[in-house]
Design a protein around this motif. Structure first.
Motif, PDB file in Angstrom:
ATOM      1  N   ILE A  38       0.866  -1.188   0.000  1.00  0.00           N
ATOM      2  CA  ILE A  38       0.000   0.000   0.000  1.00  0.00           C
ATOM      3  C   ILE A  38       0.899   1.232   0.000  1.00  0.00           C
ATOM      4  O   ILE A  38       1.819   1.329   0.825  1.00  0.00           O
ATOM      5  N   ASP A  39       0.652   2.150  -0.932  1.00  0.00           N
ATOM      6  CA  ASP A  39       1.462   3.370  -1.009  1.00  0.00           C
ATOM      7  C   ASP A  39       0.826   4.464  -0.154  1.00  0.00           C
ATOM      8  O   ASP A  39      -0.002   5.241  -0.623  1.00  0.00           O
ATOM      9  N   LEU A  40       1.238   4.507   1.106  1.00  0.00           N
ATOM     10  CA  LEU A  40       0.613   5.459   2.037  1.00  0.00           C
ATOM     11  C   LEU A  40       0.984   6.910   1.735  1.00  0.00           C
ATOM     12  O   LEU A  40       0.299   7.828   2.176  1.00  0.00           O
ATOM     13  N   SER A  41       2.063   7.107   0.958  1.00  0.00           N
ATOM     14  CA  SER A  41       2.490   8.486   0.673  1.00  0.00           C
ATOM     15  C   SER A  41       1.433   9.233  -0.151  1.00  0.00           C
ATOM     16  O   SER A  41       1.441  10.459  -0.228  1.00  0.00           O
ATOM     17  N   ALA A  67      -7.528  -5.743  16.502  1.00  0.00           N
ATOM     18  CA  ALA A  67      -7.302  -7.083  15.950  1.00  0.00           C
ATOM     19  C   ALA A  67      -5.873  -7.204  15.386  1.00  0.00           C
ATOM     20  O   ALA A  67      -5.324  -6.243  14.840  1.00  0.00           O
ATOM     21  N   PRO A  68      -5.269  -8.381  15.526  1.00  0.00           N
ATOM     22  CA  PRO A  68      -3.867  -8.588  15.137  1.00  0.00           C
ATOM     23  C   PRO A  68      -3.486  -8.172  13.713  1.00  0.00           C
ATOM     24  O   PRO A  68      -2.352  -7.715  13.511  1.00  0.00           O
ATOM     25  N   PRO A  69      -4.339  -8.291  12.700  1.00  0.00           N
ATOM     26  CA  PRO A  69      -3.904  -7.833  11.369  1.00  0.00           C
ATOM     27  C   PRO A  69      -3.491  -6.363  11.348  1.00  0.00           C
ATOM     28  O   PRO A  69      -2.624  -5.965  10.567  1.00  0.00           O
ATOM     29  N   LEU A  70      -4.095  -5.550  12.220  1.00  0.00           N
ATOM     30  CA  LEU A  70      -3.657  -4.149  12.289  1.00  0.00           C
ATOM     31  C   LEU A  70      -2.259  -4.053  12.886  1.00  0.00           C
ATOM     32  O   LEU A  70      -1.488  -3.166  12.536  1.00  0.00           O
ATOM     33  N   SER A 128       3.337  -2.639  11.864  1.00  0.00           N
ATOM     34  CA  SER A 128       4.760  -2.981  11.857  1.00  0.00           C
ATOM     35  C   SER A 128       5.346  -2.922  10.437  1.00  0.00           C
ATOM     36  O   SER A 128       6.530  -2.695  10.259  1.00  0.00           O
ATOM     37  N   LYS A 129       4.508  -3.097   9.432  1.00  0.00           N
ATOM     38  CA  LYS A 129       4.990  -3.063   8.033  1.00  0.00           C
ATOM     39  C   LYS A 129       5.163  -1.648   7.502  1.00  0.00           C
ATOM     40  O   LYS A 129       5.995  -1.391   6.645  1.00  0.00           O
ATOM     41  N   TYR A 130       4.315  -0.739   7.976  1.00  0.00           N
ATOM     42  CA  TYR A 130       4.297   0.620   7.419  1.00  0.00           C
ATOM     43  C   TYR A 130       4.602   1.623   8.510  1.00  0.00           C
ATOM     44  O   TYR A 130       4.087   1.516   9.623  1.00  0.00           O
ATOM     45  N   LYS A 137      -3.565   4.613  19.370  1.00  0.00           N
ATOM     46  CA  LYS A 137      -2.900   5.926  19.410  1.00  0.00           C
ATOM     47  C   LYS A 137      -1.491   5.812  20.010  1.00  0.00           C
ATOM     48  O   LYS A 137      -0.565   6.483  19.564  1.00  0.00           O
ATOM     49  N   ALA A 138      -1.357   4.934  20.997  1.00  0.00           N
ATOM     50  CA  ALA A 138      -0.030   4.755  21.603  1.00  0.00           C
ATOM     51  C   ALA A 138       0.908   4.002  20.653  1.00  0.00           C
ATOM     52  O   ALA A 138       2.125   4.166  20.717  1.00  0.00           O
ATOM     53  N   THR A 139       0.348   3.196  19.765  1.00  0.00           N
ATOM     54  CA  THR A 139       1.166   2.402  18.825  1.00  0.00           C
ATOM     55  C   THR A 139       1.690   3.257  17.674  1.00  0.00           C
ATOM     56  O   THR A 139       2.803   3.038  17.183  1.00  0.00           O
TER      57      THR A 139
END
Ligand SMILES: Cc1cc2nc3c(=O)[nH]c(=O)nc-3n(C[C@H](O)[C@H](O)[C@H](O)COP(=O)(O)O)c2cc1C
Length: 158
Positions: A66-69, A86-89, A94-96, A122-124
């Motif tokens: 995913i191009d977040l830019s 949920a864990p997928p988030l 961690s990926k982006y 928010k803390a993450t």
């Protein structure tokens, strides 16, 4: 505003809200998908899902990169699992590297834990501008009412 709605939904509740929000603000929509399926039946689903939150698991995602830019605004949705997201988030975070964005949060739940869930998000990903948050109790049980609530909230993000 260039916005992306990113969400995970196990049983369709968060998906309903995600689609409504994306349509309202004209955002792109990305559903996080895992390579392994969580069990969907009875006690098993709470056991595996809860365990996966408690152990901080990061299930592999099958999404294309995913191009977040391209986006200044990211609208994140999750079901509340064991009082958290949920864990997928977790894998997504961690990926982006998500910094300097306008972030809005929404969560589906069965009755509790949404405040804590959103505080944990928010803390993450702290270095962002948090512009809104909202929660929905099992939206599929009252789809029209909850879709209307989502539209009203999303319009304020524009
Ligand atoms: C593993 C698991 C853990 C859950 N933990 C909670 C919880 O802590 N608090 C809560 O209110 N609901 C909890 N729920 C219920 C879901 O958050 C709720 O049904 C939500 O609407 C599901 O969204 P979805 O259909 O997008 O997956 C849990 C559900 C599962 C499967």
């Amino acid at each position: 505003m260039a916005a992306l709605v990113v969400y995970f939904s196990f049983e369709g509740n968060t998906k309903l809200i995600a689609k409504t929000i994306a349509e309202t603000v004209g955002a792109d929509l990305t559903e996080l998908k895992t390579s392994k399926e969580y069990p969907k039946q009875g006690f098993q689903k709470f056991f595996w899902g809860g365990k996966s939150v408690l152990f901080g698991e990061k299930p592999e995602l099958t999404n294309d990169p995913i191009d977040l830019s391209r986006y200044d605004t990211i609208i994140l949705g999750t079901p509340v699992w064991a009082g958290s997201f949920a864990p997928p988030l977790k894998t997504f975070f961690s990926k982006y590297q998500i910094t300097g964005k306008r972030i809005a949060l929404f969560a589906s739940h069965g009755g509790g834990g949404a405040k804590k869930c959103m505080a944990t998000i928010k803390a993450t990903i702290p270095n962002n501008d948090f512009i809104g948050e909202i929660d929905f109790q099992d939206p599929k049980k009252h789809p029209e009412e909850n879709a209307a609530k989502a539209v009203e909230w999303a319009q304020k993000l524009l």
